[in-house]
Write a protein that holds these residues in place. Structure first.
Motif, PDB file in Angstrom:
ATOM      1  N   TYR A  77       0.741  -1.263   0.047  1.00  0.00           N
ATOM      2  CA  TYR A  77       0.109  -0.067   0.034  1.00  0.00           C
ATOM      3  C   TYR A  77       0.874   1.213   0.019  1.00  0.00           C
ATOM      4  O   TYR A  77       0.476   2.187  -0.829  1.00  0.00           O
ATOM      5  CB  TYR A  77      -1.009   0.088   1.206  1.00  0.00           C
ATOM      6  CG  TYR A  77      -1.859   1.232   1.354  1.00  0.00           C
ATOM      7  CD1 TYR A  77      -2.651   1.607   0.044  1.00  0.00           C
ATOM      8  CD2 TYR A  77      -2.029   1.987   2.354  1.00  0.00           C
ATOM      9  CE1 TYR A  77      -3.669   2.550   0.213  1.00  0.00           C
ATOM     10  CE2 TYR A  77      -3.125   3.189   2.397  1.00  0.00           C
ATOM     11  CZ  TYR A  77      -3.580   3.419   1.308  1.00  0.00           C
ATOM     12  OH  TYR A  77      -4.704   4.223   1.386  1.00  0.00           O
ATOM     13  N   ALA A  78       1.964   1.352   0.834  1.00  0.00           N
ATOM     14  CA  ALA A  78       3.049   2.444   0.833  1.00  0.00           C
ATOM     15  C   ALA A  78       3.464   2.347  -0.593  1.00  0.00           C
ATOM     16  O   ALA A  78       3.746   3.678  -0.926  1.00  0.00           O
ATOM     17  CB  ALA A  78       4.050   2.298   2.096  1.00  0.00           C
ATOM     18  N   GLY A  79       3.887   1.375  -1.244  1.00  0.00           N
ATOM     19  CA  GLY A  79       4.426   1.291  -2.497  1.00  0.00           C
ATOM     20  C   GLY A  79       3.598   1.942  -3.522  1.00  0.00           C
ATOM     21  O   GLY A  79       3.957   2.608  -4.234  1.00  0.00           O
ATOM     22  N   CYS A  80       2.158   1.632  -3.411  1.00  0.00           N
ATOM     23  CA  CYS A  80       1.165   2.124  -4.369  1.00  0.00           C
ATOM     24  C   CYS A  80       1.346   3.858  -4.218  1.00  0.00           C
ATOM     25  O   CYS A  80       1.345   4.437  -5.513  1.00  0.00           O
ATOM     26  CB  CYS A  80      -0.182   1.880  -3.879  1.00  0.00           C
ATOM     27  SG  CYS A  80      -0.717   0.174  -4.550  1.00  0.00           S
ATOM     28  N   SER A  81       1.400   4.304  -3.127  1.00  0.00           N
ATOM     29  CA  SER A  81       1.593   5.648  -3.066  1.00  0.00           C
ATOM     30  C   SER A  81       2.933   6.279  -3.992  1.00  0.00           C
ATOM     31  O   SER A  81       2.579   7.343  -4.739  1.00  0.00           O
ATOM     32  CB  SER A  81       1.583   6.300  -1.805  1.00  0.00           C
ATOM     33  OG  SER A  81       0.475   5.999  -1.118  1.00  0.00           O
ATOM     34  N   ASP A  82       3.857   5.515  -3.789  1.00  0.00           N
ATOM     35  CA  ASP A  82       5.001   6.040  -4.506  1.00  0.00           C
ATOM     36  C   ASP A  82       4.850   5.847  -5.756  1.00  0.00           C
ATOM     37  O   ASP A  82       5.405   6.792  -6.899  1.00  0.00           O
ATOM     38  CB  ASP A  82       6.306   5.140  -4.129  1.00  0.00           C
ATOM     39  CG  ASP A  82       6.747   5.429  -2.455  1.00  0.00           C
ATOM     40  OD1 ASP A  82       6.287   6.529  -2.235  1.00  0.00           O
ATOM     41  OD2 ASP A  82       7.343   4.343  -1.935  1.00  0.00           O
ATOM     42  N   VAL A  83       4.435   4.787  -6.349  1.00  0.00           N
ATOM     43  CA  VAL A  83       4.106   4.411  -7.801  1.00  0.00           C
ATOM     44  C   VAL A  83       3.253   5.474  -8.386  1.00  0.00           C
ATOM     45  O   VAL A  83       3.374   6.314  -9.558  1.00  0.00           O
ATOM     46  CB  VAL A  83       3.524   2.994  -8.004  1.00  0.00           C
ATOM     47  CG1 VAL A  83       3.017   2.934  -9.473  1.00  0.00           C
ATOM     48  CG2 VAL A  83       4.576   2.037  -7.762  1.00  0.00           C
ATOM     49  N   ARG A  85       2.516   8.534  -7.313  1.00  0.00           N
ATOM     50  CA  ARG A  85       2.914   9.627  -7.150  1.00  0.00           C
ATOM     51  C   ARG A  85       3.861  10.001  -8.555  1.00  0.00           C
ATOM     52  O   ARG A  85       4.195  10.905  -8.972  1.00  0.00           O
ATOM     53  CB  ARG A  85       3.666  10.009  -5.975  1.00  0.00           C
ATOM     54  CG  ARG A  85       4.218  11.452  -5.559  1.00  0.00           C
ATOM     55  CD  ARG A  85       4.879  11.715  -4.360  1.00  0.00           C
ATOM     56  NE  ARG A  85       4.131  11.224  -3.227  1.00  0.00           N
ATOM     57  CZ  ARG A  85       4.198   9.936  -2.532  1.00  0.00           C
ATOM     58  NH1 ARG A  85       5.163   9.192  -2.826  1.00  0.00           N
ATOM     59  NH2 ARG A  85       3.255   9.704  -1.644  1.00  0.00           N
ATOM     60  N   ALA A  86       4.775   8.964  -8.609  1.00  0.00           N
ATOM     61  CA  ALA A  86       5.731   8.954  -9.810  1.00  0.00           C
ATOM     62  C   ALA A  86       4.991   9.017 -11.028  1.00  0.00           C
ATOM     63  O   ALA A  86       5.662  10.169 -11.897  1.00  0.00           O
ATOM     64  CB  ALA A  86       6.675   7.675  -9.759  1.00  0.00           C
ATOM     65  N   LEU A  87       4.054   8.364 -11.398  1.00  0.00           N
ATOM     66  CA  LEU A  87       3.178   8.503 -12.635  1.00  0.00           C
ATOM     67  C   LEU A  87       2.649   9.717 -12.567  1.00  0.00           C
ATOM     68  O   LEU A  87       2.534  10.510 -13.897  1.00  0.00           O
ATOM     69  CB  LEU A  87       2.054   7.282 -12.722  1.00  0.00           C
ATOM     70  CG  LEU A  87       2.759   6.013 -12.787  1.00  0.00           C
ATOM     71  CD1 LEU A  87       1.698   4.855 -12.753  1.00  0.00           C
ATOM     72  CD2 LEU A  87       3.377   6.107 -14.045  1.00  0.00           C
ATOM     73  N   SER A  88       2.207  10.358 -11.535  1.00  0.00           N
ATOM     74  CA  SER A  88       1.533  11.750 -11.589  1.00  0.00           C
ATOM     75  C   SER A  88       2.426  12.745 -11.873  1.00  0.00           C
ATOM     76  O   SER A  88       2.020  13.507 -12.772  1.00  0.00           O
ATOM     77  CB  SER A  88       0.873  12.135 -10.067  1.00  0.00           C
ATOM     78  OG  SER A  88       0.364  13.463 -10.176  1.00  0.00           O
ATOM     79  N   GLU A  92       2.414  15.338 -15.207  1.00  0.00           N
ATOM     80  CA  GLU A  92       2.508  16.494 -15.188  1.00  0.00           C
ATOM     81  C   GLU A  92       3.787  17.165 -16.172  1.00  0.00           C
ATOM     82  O   GLU A  92       3.604  18.106 -16.736  1.00  0.00           O
ATOM     83  CB  GLU A  92       2.890  17.129 -13.810  1.00  0.00           C
ATOM     84  CG  GLU A  92       1.867  17.194 -12.840  1.00  0.00           C
ATOM     85  CD  GLU A  92       2.245  17.383 -11.118  1.00  0.00           C
ATOM     86  OE1 GLU A  92       3.384  17.588 -11.172  1.00  0.00           O
ATOM     87  OE2 GLU A  92       1.124  17.258 -10.572  1.00  0.00           O
ATOM     88  N   ARG A  93       5.003  16.280 -16.133  1.00  0.00           N
ATOM     89  CA  ARG A  93       5.920  16.905 -16.976  1.00  0.00           C
ATOM     90  C   ARG A  93       5.887  16.710 -18.507  1.00  0.00           C
ATOM     91  O   ARG A  93       6.171  17.460 -19.029  1.00  0.00           O
ATOM     92  CB  ARG A  93       7.413  16.295 -16.462  1.00  0.00           C
ATOM     93  CG  ARG A  93       7.704  16.364 -15.220  1.00  0.00           C
ATOM     94  CD  ARG A  93       9.404  15.846 -14.928  1.00  0.00           C
ATOM     95  NE  ARG A  93       9.182  14.250 -14.871  1.00  0.00           N
ATOM     96  CZ  ARG A  93       8.911  13.503 -13.833  1.00  0.00           C
ATOM     97  NH1 ARG A  93       8.794  14.171 -12.561  1.00  0.00           N
ATOM     98  NH2 ARG A  93       8.914  12.292 -13.737  1.00  0.00           N
ATOM     99  N   LEU A  94       5.035  15.647 -18.694  1.00  0.00           N
ATOM    100  CA  LEU A  94       4.621  15.472 -20.109  1.00  0.00           C
ATOM    101  C   LEU A  94       3.632  16.508 -20.539  1.00  0.00           C
ATOM    102  O   LEU A  94       3.577  17.097 -21.667  1.00  0.00           O
ATOM    103  CB  LEU A  94       4.026  14.018 -20.181  1.00  0.00           C
ATOM    104  CG  LEU A  94       4.907  12.785 -20.281  1.00  0.00           C
ATOM    105  CD1 LEU A  94       4.110  11.557 -20.198  1.00  0.00           C
ATOM    106  CD2 LEU A  94       6.200  13.099 -21.243  1.00  0.00           C
ATOM    107  N   THR A  95       2.563  17.083 -19.626  1.00  0.00           N
ATOM    108  CA  THR A  95       1.819  17.987 -20.070  1.00  0.00           C
ATOM    109  C   THR A  95       2.488  19.216 -20.181  1.00  0.00           C
ATOM    110  O   THR A  95       2.191  19.904 -20.889  1.00  0.00           O
ATOM    111  CB  THR A  95       0.681  18.043 -18.889  1.00  0.00           C
ATOM    112  OG1 THR A  95       0.073  16.869 -18.554  1.00  0.00           O
ATOM    113  CG2 THR A  95      -0.286  19.251 -19.057  1.00  0.00           C
TER     114      THR A  95
END
Length: 317
Positions: A77-83, A85-88, A92-95
């Motif tokens: 579950y903690a790893g989900c947040s990291d994944v 967050r990284a995708l988000s 943002e950078r791609l946008t």
């Protein structure tokens, strides 16, 4: 290799599983997770089971009517947040790049193109200040090597290579003219026959230069050979040699820059000149151009003529 340790996650479509797992863990209920994600509850159960199999441990335990995360489940579950967050952050950078608020453009040009490339890039940066720019300037043979090795985003050639699989798009006219010193005996004549150039000492670029190739081809078409006095490796060196009275040369009109009237060079009025030529964008077939590279190509096609040609004074006679 970073992917080796996560290979099993890459093989089993983990992102949809993580999405279901995160909602179930956050809401503490499979039914509520199914409702939030608009999925059937059996689908949620299947996704959780697949993720547990991928991880190799149970992720939930059920006590009575309630589900709780196991120790491994808490770590996932903690790893989900990291994944997420990284995708988000990536999105943002791609946008930003889609809007050209950021990005990078590495442009490599032939030595002749250096007379217009910086000006064109300067105007492009004014429109898109967030884009980082790198400009490489090389002779034709070096540029072909960089193109072959795919070292840059875009290339600018006056004479594109014809032995590689490349995409070619014309940008801008690049007229070739015959330069001489202003006190040259032919400077005041009109309609000079090309054959008369065979009697003049000629200054020419080094082997591998696009200008040299065009010059020798032109002499060959007329069935005569130039009287080469000197080979030089840059247009600036040729210009200085002309000013020193060492001979004449065929060069890009824009070798004079935007201050032609302040020089002691003139364009001879030779039949067939100015010789029509163009600068071209070149890139390998199959290359995936960056957003910045495509934007620069579009910008150059629309703005180059007005931005550059109008800023260069007519070649003096």
């Amino acid at each position: 290799m970073p992917q080796a340790s996560i290979r099993r996650y890459l093989k089993h479509g983990v992102l949809p599983q993580l999405r279901v797992f995160e909602a179930s863990a956050r809401l503490g209920c499979f039914a509520r997770a199914a409702e939030e994600l608009h999925l059937a509850q059996p689908t949620v159960s299947v996704q959780i089971r697949k993720l547990s199999e991928t991880v190799g441990f149970p992720l939930f335990e059920q006590v009575g009517k309630h589900i709780y995360l196991t120790d491994v489940g808490q770590r996932v579950y903690a790893g989900c947040s990291d994944v997420f967050r990284a995708l988000s952050g990536l999105e943002e950078r791609l946008t930003e790049m889609r809007g050209l608020d950021s990005g990078h453009l590495q442009l490599a040009v032939t030595s002749t193109a250096k007379y217009f490339a910086p000006r064109l890039l300067g105007s492009f940066i004014q429109r898109y200040p967030g884009v980082e720019i790198s400009l490489q300037i090389h002779n034709r043979s070096t540029l072909i090597g960089r193109l072959r090795n795919n070292e840059d985003d875009l290339y600018v050639f006056a004479d594109p290579p014809d032995q590689q699989e490349v995409m070619i798009q014309a940008i801008l006219s690049n007229p070739l003219v015959v330069f001489a010193r202003s006190d040259h005996p032919l400077a005041g004549e009109k309609g000079i026959a090309f054959a008369r150039l065979a009697n003049e000492p000629f200054l020419i670029r080094e082997p591998g230069s696009g200008t040299r190739k065009a010059t020798l081809k032109l002499f060959e078409q007329h069935g005569i050979s130039p009287k080469i006095r000197m080979e030089l490796s840059t247009n600036e060196a040729i210009r200085e040699a002309i000013l020193a009275g060492l001979g004449i040369s065929i060069l890009s009109r824009y070798t004079l820059g935007s201050e032609a009237e302040q020089t002691k060079l003139v364009c001879l009025d030779v039949e067939g000149f100015p010789l029509e030529s163009h600068w071209h964008f070149v890139y390998p077939v199959g290359k995936h151009l960056s957003v910045a590279a495509r934007a620069f190509m579009d910008f150059a096609r629309v703005e180059a003529r007005n931005l550059l040609l109008d800023s260069f004074v007519p070649c003096p006679r």
